[in-house]
Design an enzyme around this catalytic site. Structure first.
Site, short mmCIF file in Angstrom:
data_model
loop_
_atom_site.label_atom_id
_atom_site.label_comp_id
_atom_site.label_asym_id
_atom_site.label_seq_id
_atom_site.Cartn_x
_atom_site.Cartn_y
_atom_site.Cartn_z
N TYR A 1 -4.11 5.37 33.22
CA TYR A 1 -4.98 6.15 32.33
C TYR A 1 -6.41 5.59 32.36
CZ TYR A 1 -6.58 8.49 28.05
OH TYR A 1 -7.27 9.26 27.15
N VAL B 1 -7.97 9.71 18.38
CA VAL B 1 -8.35 10.94 17.69
C VAL B 1 -7.10 11.52 17.03
CG1 VAL B 1 -9.47 13.16 17.90
CG2 VAL B 1 -10.08 11.30 19.47
N THR C 1 -5.07 14.00 16.49
CA THR C 1 -4.60 15.32 16.93
C THR C 1 -3.20 15.54 16.33
OG1 THR C 1 -3.54 14.30 18.82
CG2 THR C 1 -5.80 15.06 19.15
N ILE D 1 -8.13 18.15 20.86
CA ILE D 1 -9.59 18.06 20.87
C ILE D 1 -10.22 19.31 21.47
CG2 ILE D 1 -11.55 16.76 21.81
CD1 ILE D 1 -9.70 14.26 21.81
N LYS E 1 -9.85 7.48 33.46
CA LYS E 1 -10.95 7.72 32.51
C LYS E 1 -12.25 7.06 32.96
CE LYS E 1 -9.06 10.59 29.79
NZ LYS E 1 -9.61 11.95 29.59
#
Ligand SMILES: NC(=O)c1ccc[n+]([C@@H]2O[C@H](COP(=O)([O-])OP(=O)(O)OC[C@H]3O[C@@H](n4cnc5c(N)ncnc54)[C@H](O)[C@@H]3O)[C@@H](O)[C@H]2O)c1
Length: 279
Positions: free
Chosen positions: A179, A212, A214, A21, A183
Site C-alpha cells: 500500500y 478517514v 468512512t 471519500i 501511495k
C-alpha cells in the site's frame, strides 16, 4: 463568508464515487455548484444510487448527475469513461481519482505476497495513472476558462485533477509495503501530470489523508473497538478525519481559488506525519 473562488459551475468526473471519500467528494462538488457530476465506480448500484442522492445536495439550477461503470485496471474502460463524459457533457472541468484498495494484510517485506502486491499497484497506482492520462488528454483539447475577481480577470486553465493519495505517500506503516509503495507512486503521478500539462493549463494535485471515517472504518470500529481507541490515541487531534473534511480540500484544490497550485499536495492528517512518537 463564502469565497467566490470556491464556487464551481462546470462538469465533474469522480472515479471511485460509489462510497467513502469519493462519494462524499462528489456530493460536495454538487453542493459547490458543479453543473454535472459523473459518478464512476466498478460497482454499478452504489454509483447509481449516489448519483441519485447527489440531487438532494446540488445547487446548480440545471444540475445533472449520472453514473458510469469502470474498473480502473482496464485501460480501454478508463478511456471509454472519459469519452463518455466528453461526448455527453462537452468537457471535463474537474476530475477526481479516488478508486483505491488496501489488502488489509500486515506482513513484512520478506513475506510480501506478489499477487496481492501486483493487484494493489494495478488499482492504486497504474489505475490512477490511466485516469490522469485519459483526463489530461481530454482536457488539453478543450478551451481555457477565466475567472474574474475584485482585482481583475485571471486564466484558470483548461481543467483540474485531484488524486486521493495518503499519509502513506510520505511515511511507512509497519507491514504495509504494498500500500505504501502504491501511495508513494500516487504523488509521482500527481507531480508528473501537473508538470507535463502545466503549459496547457491543466493542474493536478493530491490530497494525502490519514484515517478517514468512512462507512468501512465505522464497520471496523464496530467489529473491533480497539481500532478506534488506537486511532484516538495516535491522532494528534484525537479522532479520525471525517469524509467531508477531505472532500472540502479536494473541492478547494479543483476550484478557481487554487488556480496557482499545481503538482502539489495537501496533507490531511492532523499533524500525524509531523509527529515523532516517544511512547
Ligand atoms: N479511508 C481512509 O482512511 C483513507 C486514508 C488515506 C487514503 N485513502 C484513500 O482514499 C481512497 C478512497 O478510500 P475510501 O476509504 O473511501 O475507500 P472505499 O473502499 O470506501 O471506496 C473506494 C471506492 O473505489 C471503488 N473502487 C475500488 N477499486 C476500484 C476499481 N478497480 N475501479 C473502479 N472503482 C474502484 C470502490 O468500489 C469504492 O466505491 C483510496 O485511494 C484510499 O487508499 C483512504
Amino acid at each position: 463568508m463564502v469565497l467566490s473562488g470556491t464556487q464551481l459551475d462546470g462538469v465533474a468526473l469522480v472515479v471511485g464515487s460509489g462510497r467513502g471519500i469519493g462519494q462524499q467528494t462528489a456530493f460536495t462538488l454538487a453542493e459547490a455548484g458543479a453543473r454535472v457530476v459523473v459518478f464512476a465506480d466498478k460497482d454499478i448500484d452504489p454509483a447509481k444510487e449516489s448519483a441519485e442522492e447527489s440531487k438532494l445536495y446540488a445547487t446548480h439550477p440545471e444540475y445533472q448527475a449520472t453514473h458510469f461503470t469502470v474498473n480502473v485496471i482496464d485501460e480501454q474502460g478508463v478511456q471509454e469513461m472519459v469519452d463518455f463524459v466528453v461526448n455527453k457533457f462537452g468537457r471535463i472541468d474537474y476530475a477526481v481519482n479516488g478508486a483505491g484498495i488496501d489488502s488489509g494484510i500486515h506482513k513484512p517485506m520478506a513475506d510480501t505476497d506478489i499477487e496481492s502486491y501486483d493487484r494493489i499497484q494495478q488499482i492504486n497506482s497504474r489505475g490512477m495513472m490511466l485516469c490522469c492520462r485519459a483526463e489530461a488528454a481530454a482536457m488539453r483539447k478543450q478551451s481555457s476558462r477565466s475567472f474574474t475577481t475584485r482585482i481583475g480577470t485571471r486564466d484558470i486553465g483548461r481543467g483540474a485533477i485531484v488524486n486521493i493519495a495518503s499519509a502513506n505517500s510520505f511515511v511507512g506503516l509497519l507491514g504495509k509495503a504494498s500500500y505504501t509503495i502504491s501511495k508513494h507512486a500516487c504523488l509521482a503521478i500527481t507531480k508528473m501530470t501537473g508538470l507535463d500539462h502545466s503549459p496547457e493549463g491543466i493542474r493536478c494535485n493530491a490530497v494525502c489523508p490519514a484515517w478517514v471515517r468512512t462507512p468501512m472504518l465505522d464497520a471496523e470500529f464496530a467489529k473491533n473497538p480497539e481500532v478506534r481507541a488506537q486511532i484516538e490515541a495516535m491522532s494528534p487531534l484525537k479522532r479520525p478525519a471525517e469524509c467531508d473534511e477531505v472532500a472540502d480540500t479536494v473541492v478547494y484544490l479543483l476550484s478557481p481559488s487554487a488556480s496557482f497550485i499545481n503538482a502539489s499536495h495537501v496533507v490531511i492528517d492532523a499533524a500525524l506525519t509531523a509527529t515523532v512518537r516517544m511512547h
